[in-house]
Design a protein around this motif. Structure first.
Motif, PDB file in Angstrom:
ATOM      1  N   LYS A  43      36.418  27.526 -92.643  1.00  0.00           N
ATOM      2  CA  LYS A  43      34.977  27.303 -92.550  1.00  0.00           C
ATOM      3  C   LYS A  43      34.693  25.917 -91.983  1.00  0.00           C
ATOM      4  CE  LYS A  43      32.039  28.610 -95.857  1.00  0.00           C
ATOM      5  NZ  LYS A  43      31.219  28.624 -97.112  1.00  0.00           N
ATOM      6  N   VAL A  44      35.437  24.924 -92.467  1.00  0.00           N
ATOM      7  CA  VAL A  44      35.257  23.556 -91.972  1.00  0.00           C
ATOM      8  C   VAL A  44      35.578  23.484 -90.486  1.00  0.00           C
ATOM      9  CG1 VAL A  44      36.094  21.183 -92.135  1.00  0.00           C
ATOM     10  CG2 VAL A  44      35.684  22.496 -94.207  1.00  0.00           C
ATOM     11  N   GLU A  45      36.621  24.184 -90.053  1.00  0.00           N
ATOM     12  CA  GLU A  45      37.013  24.174 -88.641  1.00  0.00           C
ATOM     13  C   GLU A  45      35.906  24.759 -87.759  1.00  0.00           C
ATOM     14  OE1 GLU A  45      40.667  26.291 -88.609  1.00  0.00           O
ATOM     15  OE2 GLU A  45      41.815  24.692 -89.588  1.00  0.00           O
ATOM     16  N   VAL A  46      35.311  25.872 -88.203  1.00  0.00           N
ATOM     17  CA  VAL A  46      34.236  26.486 -87.430  1.00  0.00           C
ATOM     18  C   VAL A  46      33.021  25.558 -87.399  1.00  0.00           C
ATOM     19  CG1 VAL A  46      32.619  28.422 -87.304  1.00  0.00           C
ATOM     20  CG2 VAL A  46      35.015  28.832 -87.875  1.00  0.00           C
ATOM     21  N   TYR A  47      32.693  24.990 -88.546  1.00  0.00           N
ATOM     22  CA  TYR A  47      31.581  24.027 -88.607  1.00  0.00           C
ATOM     23  C   TYR A  47      31.805  22.891 -87.610  1.00  0.00           C
ATOM     24  CZ  TYR A  47      29.782  19.508 -90.207  1.00  0.00           C
ATOM     25  OH  TYR A  47      29.253  18.249 -90.261  1.00  0.00           O
ATOM     26  N   SER A  48      33.014  22.343 -87.589  1.00  0.00           N
ATOM     27  CA  SER A  48      33.322  21.219 -86.700  1.00  0.00           C
ATOM     28  C   SER A  48      33.197  21.620 -85.240  1.00  0.00           C
ATOM     29  CB  SER A  48      34.733  20.696 -86.986  1.00  0.00           C
ATOM     30  OG  SER A  48      34.846  20.233 -88.314  1.00  0.00           O
ATOM     31  N   GLU A  49      33.654  22.827 -84.925  1.00  0.00           N
ATOM     32  CA  GLU A  49      33.577  23.297 -83.537  1.00  0.00           C
ATOM     33  C   GLU A  49      32.118  23.515 -83.119  1.00  0.00           C
ATOM     34  OE1 GLU A  49      35.386  26.781 -80.597  1.00  0.00           O
ATOM     35  OE2 GLU A  49      36.104  26.602 -82.676  1.00  0.00           O
ATOM     36  N   VAL A  50      31.330  24.108 -83.995  1.00  0.00           N
ATOM     37  CA  VAL A  50      29.910  24.322 -83.688  1.00  0.00           C
ATOM     38  C   VAL A  50      29.206  22.987 -83.503  1.00  0.00           C
ATOM     39  CG1 VAL A  50      27.718  25.134 -84.653  1.00  0.00           C
ATOM     40  CG2 VAL A  50      29.759  26.576 -84.794  1.00  0.00           C
ATOM     41  N   THR A  58      32.109  32.478 -96.477  1.00  0.00           N
ATOM     42  CA  THR A  58      33.111  32.131 -95.469  1.00  0.00           C
ATOM     43  C   THR A  58      33.110  33.132 -94.323  1.00  0.00           C
ATOM     44  OG1 THR A  58      34.455  31.224 -97.253  1.00  0.00           O
ATOM     45  CG2 THR A  58      35.550  31.600 -95.148  1.00  0.00           C
ATOM     46  N   ARG A  59      32.812  34.387 -94.622  1.00  0.00           N
ATOM     47  CA  ARG A  59      32.802  35.432 -93.603  1.00  0.00           C
ATOM     48  C   ARG A  59      31.808  35.127 -92.492  1.00  0.00           C
ATOM     49  NH1 ARG A  59      36.338  38.010 -91.691  1.00  0.00           N
ATOM     50  NH2 ARG A  59      37.114  38.157 -93.834  1.00  0.00           N
ATOM     51  N   TYR A  60      30.724  34.437 -92.818  1.00  0.00           N
ATOM     52  CA  TYR A  60      29.740  34.046 -91.798  1.00  0.00           C
ATOM     53  C   TYR A  60      30.415  33.205 -90.723  1.00  0.00           C
ATOM     54  CZ  TYR A  60      25.853  31.376 -89.718  1.00  0.00           C
ATOM     55  OH  TYR A  60      24.986  30.777 -88.844  1.00  0.00           O
ATOM     56  N   ALA A  61      31.197  32.223 -91.144  1.00  0.00           N
ATOM     57  CA  ALA A  61      31.868  31.340 -90.188  1.00  0.00           C
ATOM     58  C   ALA A  61      32.944  32.088 -89.414  1.00  0.00           C
ATOM     59  CB  ALA A  61      32.473  30.146 -90.914  1.00  0.00           C
ATOM     60  N   LEU A  62      33.711  32.943 -90.107  1.00  0.00           N
ATOM     61  CA  LEU A  62      34.830  33.624 -89.468  1.00  0.00           C
ATOM     62  C   LEU A  62      34.370  34.699 -88.476  1.00  0.00           C
ATOM     63  CD1 LEU A  62      37.316  34.019 -92.463  1.00  0.00           C
ATOM     64  CD2 LEU A  62      37.111  32.170 -90.799  1.00  0.00           C
ATOM     65  N   ASP A  63      33.207  35.303 -88.718  1.00  0.00           N
ATOM     66  CA  ASP A  63      32.738  36.397 -87.863  1.00  0.00           C
ATOM     67  C   ASP A  63      31.886  35.924 -86.690  1.00  0.00           C
ATOM     68  OD1 ASP A  63      34.013  38.182 -89.434  1.00  0.00           O
ATOM     69  OD2 ASP A  63      32.237  39.260 -90.125  1.00  0.00           O
ATOM     70  N   MET A  64      31.400  34.702 -86.758  1.00  0.00           N
ATOM     71  CA  MET A  64      30.453  34.289 -85.727  1.00  0.00           C
ATOM     72  C   MET A  64      31.144  34.011 -84.388  1.00  0.00           C
ATOM     73  SD  MET A  64      29.433  30.382 -86.698  1.00  0.00           S
ATOM     74  CE  MET A  64      28.066  30.572 -85.580  1.00  0.00           C
ATOM     75  N   ASN A  65      30.377  34.149 -83.345  1.00  0.00           N
ATOM     76  CA  ASN A  65      30.849  33.862 -81.998  1.00  0.00           C
ATOM     77  C   ASN A  65      30.548  32.381 -81.714  1.00  0.00           C
ATOM     78  OD1 ASN A  65      31.447  33.694 -79.289  1.00  0.00           O
ATOM     79  ND2 ASN A  65      30.105  35.375 -78.652  1.00  0.00           N
ATOM     80  N   VAL A  66      31.560  31.538 -81.827  1.00  0.00           N
ATOM     81  CA  VAL A  66      31.340  30.096 -81.702  1.00  0.00           C
ATOM     82  C   VAL A  66      30.871  29.701 -80.305  1.00  0.00           C
ATOM     83  CG1 VAL A  66      32.904  29.437 -83.551  1.00  0.00           C
ATOM     84  CG2 VAL A  66      33.806  29.736 -81.239  1.00  0.00           C
ATOM     85  N   ALA A 121      29.754  39.207 -82.803  1.00  0.00           N
ATOM     86  CA  ALA A 121      30.201  40.283 -81.932  1.00  0.00           C
ATOM     87  C   ALA A 121      31.314  41.083 -82.565  1.00  0.00           C
ATOM     88  CB  ALA A 121      30.680  39.707 -80.598  1.00  0.00           C
ATOM     89  N   SER A 122      31.278  42.409 -82.369  1.00  0.00           N
ATOM     90  CA  SER A 122      32.394  43.255 -82.773  1.00  0.00           C
ATOM     91  C   SER A 122      33.551  42.996 -81.826  1.00  0.00           C
ATOM     92  CB  SER A 122      31.988  44.731 -82.708  1.00  0.00           C
ATOM     93  OG  SER A 122      31.704  45.094 -81.361  1.00  0.00           O
ATOM     94  N   HIS A 177      25.125  43.055 -89.833  1.00  0.00           N
ATOM     95  CA  HIS A 177      25.918  42.021 -90.501  1.00  0.00           C
ATOM     96  C   HIS A 177      25.042  41.418 -91.597  1.00  0.00           C
ATOM     97  CE1 HIS A 177      28.865  42.025 -87.134  1.00  0.00           C
ATOM     98  NE2 HIS A 177      27.785  42.396 -86.456  1.00  0.00           N
ATOM     99  N   ALA A 178      25.472  41.514 -92.828  1.00  0.00           N
ATOM    100  CA  ALA A 178      24.660  41.067 -93.966  1.00  0.00           C
ATOM    101  C   ALA A 178      25.356  39.921 -94.686  1.00  0.00           C
ATOM    102  CB  ALA A 178      24.432  42.233 -94.929  1.00  0.00           C
TER     103      ALA A 178
END
Length: 547
Positions: free
Chosen positions: A28-35, A65-73, A138-139, A203-204
């Protein structure tokens, strides 16, 4: 329909946040940092505002955490839209309508599902179309399509773009944020169907503080009428919210007798301080007594089928001071609303039946959690509790309210583990002179200037928060080997403070010493405390501490 959130709402209680692995937290931190990096590289104006880093982390922090992992960065700017919609849901008074956004996105056409889109030669006669961004979540097929688009752009071959246009079609992505109620997702799904929309993906996500972020990719609406679709959905969502509100606060024509022999006549948040009840058509059901004190009893009950807590003043011990505190608490509760402050439903202010009604917090108090259940808080869990308390106290101070009795017994947990501030019997609205006097609160948590009857301000609450933080860290009662009076004398005359354990995280040591500093002006305010705690969670999650 693809449900993107495997940490679904039904699983939150069985899989609470404190059981999340350190690996997922680091992701999650990695995705946050990239965004964050992408937003700054794009020179997004909002990203240059001081404090944005912490606001963005708070956004990721409260979502699963799934929000960060599923999002299209690649679509980092979508996060700003999600952040804005959640703010609208949390603070509807500042919004002009329902928290909804509708936009066109490009998704992979179902006819191409079984073909390799980058390898098919039949594309030369296909007309090009306007390209739209991919969905926020995105799927796998859409991710493949987006990767192919990037590859084709790099090759700069127009016929490849024609091919991409053939296998990608525009659809509408609908993003909605709301107060997370039971069956909300199914109600929104039904609403989409009634509008004639064909849901391709959904996506919920549910936040830790009880709000939803639901994202739908739909067909069945003309692509050129995006704004019209938004207006239609906003109107239907508004109507749905009004129906839910009416159901929640529905009137009952006659009053009912409580189990303890007195009648409950309830009143709504539009509390009148002249001592008259303002609702007279709604009723409470009193189920059972759950606690008893010197001046009041606490009951569990229901109000319009919702669990509530009913604080009833004892007629035998009623005096002028107790009544004054009772009216003061109602006056303050009726004017505030925040996710980390216990929600007020109403009160009866006609003696001898004096009581107030708040939301029922099934998790009990943090004091009982630490000292009766003997719970031990990991560092991430401690930070989560501290952030909740800081959010609530920041809100109170921004509204010129000093709690004056902040302690673990006045911090309650709901069924989702969200901590909320309660008990405003001795709270006061800060006067314009900035000077307040008189001893109040509980000695073990009380600031030295309050003990000494000196003028004080909101920084007295910050001192109490420091003691609460130490209590969360150690699980011990402050100055447990001293009487409350002995502790008070030690704090004032000897600068006594609780002993910080040797292996405490250095950032936590720093915060404790700043919060309980002898000089109130040297203590941070809750905005600074919240910023500090959010920074600390990034470091803890990044290193996997406390797991």
């Amino acid at each position: 329909m693809h449900m993107g959130d495997t940490e679904s709402r039904s699983s939150r209680i069985c899989n609470p946040w404190w059981n999340q692995s350190g690996r997922k937290q680091r992701q999650k931190v990695e995705v946050y940092s990239e965004v964050l990096t992408r937003l700054k590289e794009l020179n997004v104006k909002e990203a240059s505002v001081p404090g944005f880093d912490d606001e963005l982390w708070a956004h990721f922090y409260y979502l699963p955490t799934r929000y960060a992992l599923d999002m299209n960065v690649e679509r980092a700017q979508d996060v700003l839209m999600h952040k804005r919609l959640l703010h609208m849901a949390r603070f509807p008074a500042t919004a002009t309508g329902p928290a909804i956004e509708v936009r066109l996105v490009q998704v992979r056409a179902s006819s191409a599902a079984n073909s390799r889109i980058c390898d098919t030669p039949q594309y030369s006669d296909i007309p090009a179309t306007i390209f739209h961004p991919p969905p926020a979540f995105a799927s796998s097929s859409n991710l493949e399509l987006d990767q192919c688009k990037s590859q084709l752009q790099a090759e700069d071959k127009s016929r490849h773009f024609n091919f991409y246009a053939h296998y990608a079609r525009p659809m509408h992505e609908i993003t909605i944020s709301n107060n997370d109620k039971p069956k909300l997702l199914s109600q929104l799904t039904s609403l989409m169907s009634e509008t004639g929309l064909d849901i391709q993906e959904a996506h919920a996500f549910s936040t830790l503080d009880g709000y939803s972020l639901d994202v739908f990719v739909v067909g069945g609406w003309p692509v050129e009428e995006t704004e019209k679709l938004k207006r239609v959905l906003a109107k239907k969502i508004q109507k749905l919210e009004e129906q839910l509100q009416l159901k929640e606060n529905g009137t009952i024509p006659t009053a009912e007798q409580g189990n303890n022999g007195f009648k409950f006549i309830s009143s709504h948040v539009n509390f009148a301080t002249n001592g008259n009840d303002v609702w007279d058509e709604r009723c409470l059901r009193c189920e059972k007594k759950i606690a008893s004190g010197s001046f009041s009893d606490l009951y569990k009950g229901t109000f319009c089928n919702q669990d509530v807590a009913i604080k009833v003043l004892k007629e035998d011990n009623l005096n002028e001071n107790i009544q004054r505190e009772f009216y003061q608490e109602i006056c303050i509760l009726s004017k505030i609303q925040h996710k980390n402050v216990v929600r007020f439903f109403g009160a009866c202010t006609k003696p001898p039946n004096l009581y107030l009604v708040t939301e029922y917090m099934s998790g009990g108090s943090i004091y009982d959690f630490l000292h009766i259940k003997k719970a031990v808080l990991s560092l991430p869990w401690l930070l989560r509790v501290a952030i909740d308390v800081s959010e609530g106290m920041k809100y109170l101070h921004q509204n010129n309210i000093i709690h004056r009795d902040l302690k673990t017994a006045n911090l309650l947990m709901d069924d989702k583990g969200v901590v909320k501030v309660t008990d405003f019997g001795v709270a006061r609205v800060h006067n314009q002179s900035g000077v307040m006097t008189a001893e109040t609160g509980t000695y073990r948590w009380m600031a030295p200037e309050v003990i000494e009857h000196k003028p004080y301000d909101h920084k007295a609450d910050v001192y109490s928060f420091g003691i609460v933080l130490w209590e969360l860290l150690t699980g011990k009662l402050p100055y447990e080997h001293l009487s409350p009076l002995q502790a008070a004398v030690g704090v004032v005359q000897k600068g006594l403070r609780p002993k910080i354990p040797r292996h405490t995280h250095p950032m936590l040591v720093e915060l404790l010493n700043r919060c309980w500093h002898q000089d109130p002006s040297s203590r941070p305010n809750f905005s600074e405390i919240l910023e500090f705690l959010l920074h600390m969670t990034i470091k803890v999650a990044g290193k996997g501490d406390g797991n």
